[in-house]
Design a protein around this motif. Sequence first.
Motif, mmCIF file in Angstrom:
data_model
loop_
_atom_site.group_PDB
_atom_site.id
_atom_site.type_symbol
_atom_site.label_atom_id
_atom_site.label_comp_id
_atom_site.label_asym_id
_atom_site.label_seq_id
_atom_site.Cartn_x
_atom_site.Cartn_y
_atom_site.Cartn_z
ATOM 1 N N THR A 320 0.829 -1.211 0.000
ATOM 2 C CA THR A 320 0.000 0.000 0.000
ATOM 3 C C THR A 320 0.860 1.255 0.000
ATOM 4 O O THR A 320 0.513 2.254 -0.643
ATOM 5 C CB THR A 320 -0.926 0.003 1.219
ATOM 6 O OG1 THR A 320 -0.142 -0.227 2.417
ATOM 7 C CG2 THR A 320 -1.971 -1.091 1.111
ATOM 8 N N GLU A 323 2.243 1.672 -3.582
ATOM 9 C CA GLU A 323 1.204 2.083 -4.519
ATOM 10 C C GLU A 323 0.789 3.528 -4.296
ATOM 11 O O GLU A 323 0.540 4.275 -5.247
ATOM 12 C CB GLU A 323 0.003 1.138 -4.391
ATOM 13 C CG GLU A 323 0.297 -0.258 -4.934
ATOM 14 C CD GLU A 323 -0.732 -1.290 -4.513
ATOM 15 O OE1 GLU A 323 -1.524 -0.977 -3.579
ATOM 16 O OE2 GLU A 323 -0.747 -2.390 -5.081
ATOM 17 N N ALA A 324 0.750 3.952 -3.013
ATOM 18 C CA ALA A 324 0.410 5.347 -2.723
ATOM 19 C C ALA A 324 1.500 6.281 -3.235
ATOM 20 O O ALA A 324 1.202 7.346 -3.799
ATOM 21 C CB ALA A 324 0.222 5.535 -1.218
ATOM 22 N N ALA A 326 3.550 5.661 -5.722
ATOM 23 C CA ALA A 326 3.505 5.660 -7.188
ATOM 24 C C ALA A 326 2.374 6.554 -7.695
ATOM 25 O O ALA A 326 2.543 7.287 -8.680
ATOM 26 C CB ALA A 326 3.322 4.237 -7.697
ATOM 27 N N LYS A 327 1.235 6.503 -7.007
ATOM 28 C CA LYS A 327 0.107 7.348 -7.395
ATOM 29 C C LYS A 327 0.452 8.817 -7.219
ATOM 30 O O LYS A 327 0.137 9.663 -8.080
ATOM 31 C CB LYS A 327 -1.113 6.979 -6.550
ATOM 32 C CG LYS A 327 -2.361 7.761 -6.922
ATOM 33 C CD LYS A 327 -3.549 7.336 -6.071
ATOM 34 C CE LYS A 327 -4.803 8.134 -6.442
ATOM 35 N NZ LYS A 327 -5.957 7.731 -5.600
ATOM 36 N N GLN A 328 1.131 9.132 -6.098
ATOM 37 C CA GLN A 328 1.515 10.516 -5.845
ATOM 38 C C GLN A 328 2.520 11.000 -6.879
ATOM 39 O O GLN A 328 2.438 12.139 -7.350
ATOM 40 C CB GLN A 328 2.111 10.640 -4.436
ATOM 41 C CG GLN A 328 2.447 12.064 -4.028
ATOM 42 C CD GLN A 328 1.233 12.971 -4.035
ATOM 43 O OE1 GLN A 328 0.197 12.626 -3.468
ATOM 44 N NE2 GLN A 328 1.351 14.133 -4.677
ATOM 45 N N LYS A 330 2.791 9.989 -9.914
ATOM 46 C CA LYS A 330 2.061 10.199 -11.164
ATOM 47 C C LYS A 330 1.316 11.533 -11.132
ATOM 48 O O LYS A 330 1.281 12.277 -12.126
ATOM 49 C CB LYS A 330 1.086 9.038 -11.381
ATOM 50 C CG LYS A 330 0.409 9.042 -12.736
ATOM 51 C CD LYS A 330 -0.448 7.803 -12.898
ATOM 52 C CE LYS A 330 -1.125 7.783 -14.276
ATOM 53 N NZ LYS A 330 -1.969 6.566 -14.439
ATOM 54 N N GLU A 331 0.715 11.841 -9.973
ATOM 55 C CA GLU A 331 0.028 13.117 -9.821
ATOM 56 C C GLU A 331 1.004 14.277 -9.930
ATOM 57 O O GLU A 331 0.708 15.304 -10.548
ATOM 58 C CB GLU A 331 -0.690 13.157 -8.463
ATOM 59 C CG GLU A 331 -1.909 12.268 -8.371
ATOM 60 C CD GLU A 331 -3.072 12.824 -9.185
ATOM 61 O OE1 GLU A 331 -3.426 13.999 -8.998
ATOM 62 O OE2 GLU A 331 -3.595 12.076 -10.030
ATOM 63 N N ASP A 332 2.187 14.122 -9.318
ATOM 64 C CA ASP A 332 3.188 15.186 -9.356
ATOM 65 C C ASP A 332 3.629 15.477 -10.787
ATOM 66 O O ASP A 332 3.818 16.641 -11.161
ATOM 67 C CB ASP A 332 4.410 14.798 -8.503
ATOM 68 C CG ASP A 332 4.083 14.791 -7.015
ATOM 69 O OD1 ASP A 332 3.060 15.393 -6.628
ATOM 70 O OD2 ASP A 332 4.848 14.178 -6.247
ATOM 71 N N LYS A 334 1.869 14.983 -13.480
ATOM 72 C CA LYS A 334 0.759 15.639 -14.174
ATOM 73 C C LYS A 334 0.682 17.120 -13.800
ATOM 74 O O LYS A 334 0.564 17.989 -14.672
ATOM 75 C CB LYS A 334 -0.553 14.936 -13.814
ATOM 76 C CG LYS A 334 -1.778 15.548 -14.500
ATOM 77 C CD LYS A 334 -3.066 14.899 -14.037
ATOM 78 C CE LYS A 334 -3.415 15.366 -12.638
ATOM 79 N NZ LYS A 334 -4.769 14.868 -12.210
#
Length: 426
Positions: A320, A323-324, A326-328, A330-332, A334
Amino acid sequence: MRRAQIQKFQTRMRQLRKELRAKETAEQLAADRTKIIERLDALTSDDSASKDIDFFRIDVGDGEEAKETHRTLSTAEMLAEKKPQEWLFPNLLTKNEPAVIVGPSKTLKSSLAVDLCAALATGGKFLGEFAAEKVFRVGFVGADNKQSQLTDLAVRWSAAREENPTLDNLQWFMAVEEPAAPENLESLREWIEKFELEVVVIDPLRLGSTNKRKQAEAIQTLVKTISNAGATPILCVQTRKEMKPGKLDASILAGSLDFAQQWLLVNRRETFQSGSGQHKLWLSIGGYAGQGGEWGVDIDEGKLTDEGGRRWNVRLREATEIEAAAKQAKEDVKFEKLESQLRRVLLDAGENGLCKYNIRSNSGMSGSKFGPTWDRMMTAGKIVEMPKEPHSTLKRYTLPPENEKNETGRSSRRVRCADHEPAQQA
């Protein structure tokens, strides 16, 4: 006329063959009946026979004792036969149940297998996290041409521990040929029994045949040989196909590996950068005992040129958390792209800045993108409000001074904010 006679003859022959088979069957049944009566007479006339005999097996075919094909039990009997679960690593690997370590080529399966064996042989921790239930007698079956590599792994594993444990309870079987070959199984069994091994890891599992059915039979025979000798078999298996970085699931065990009652699935989390010595893996576990979980494994092997040479440093991370992150990330990425659009608009506006309405209009962003990006940049101080000018009720915004350094040659002309701001008088 001749054809009719032939057909009549063939019909009669079929009838005779049918009658002959019926006669032979009747004679066989009569003979079997006689055998049954003789056995019953022998049982009832034997005074020493147990009075509690509930059943006996006979073969009415060839007279030889048949193999037991099934058992029937009540629920109470099943519960009475239930044995306590024994563990190699609590909630990770059970004892006496075949296991596999599966992954594509070059995913450190051998290194993880050595780490596992060393932890069991010393009562230490697998991957620095999972403590062994106790000290076990362990055997590692490896390829003879990999001895140098395995020795290096064992030395680095011990050096990574503060107590620098010895591996006296770990035995090595360097095989020149495939261990699963029928001619090698006896030697393997004798080796297991000689050292009274409790766990045997085979890496890599090599099979001579390419036929899937024969491969499955060879694996089952190998597993049975190890289990009958008193050890828990753990096989390292390479997937047939190379796989992209990502998690593996138990569906890859279908086919020749469905004998496994527990599994460790390994794959890259990120593509390996050659020469870095840094490995990022996914580890997924599961088993019939109910164990299961997913972790990220970060391994630092260092480089030959490092002071002290290569090493074996392992860090286990929750899935977890990864994955969190990696998601962050990806957001950064963008938002960084969107932020750069707003920075370009404000740099073009120069020292006079722009109102919020024109910043959005000039950026070409939709409201759903502009709003979060604007809030993010304002909160971080990446956009600042300018002092209000006389006769103006609109707020103007610009970049903080540090973002305007070295930005010479940009247009600094005054931009009117829509039609809401009165033009300056001459």
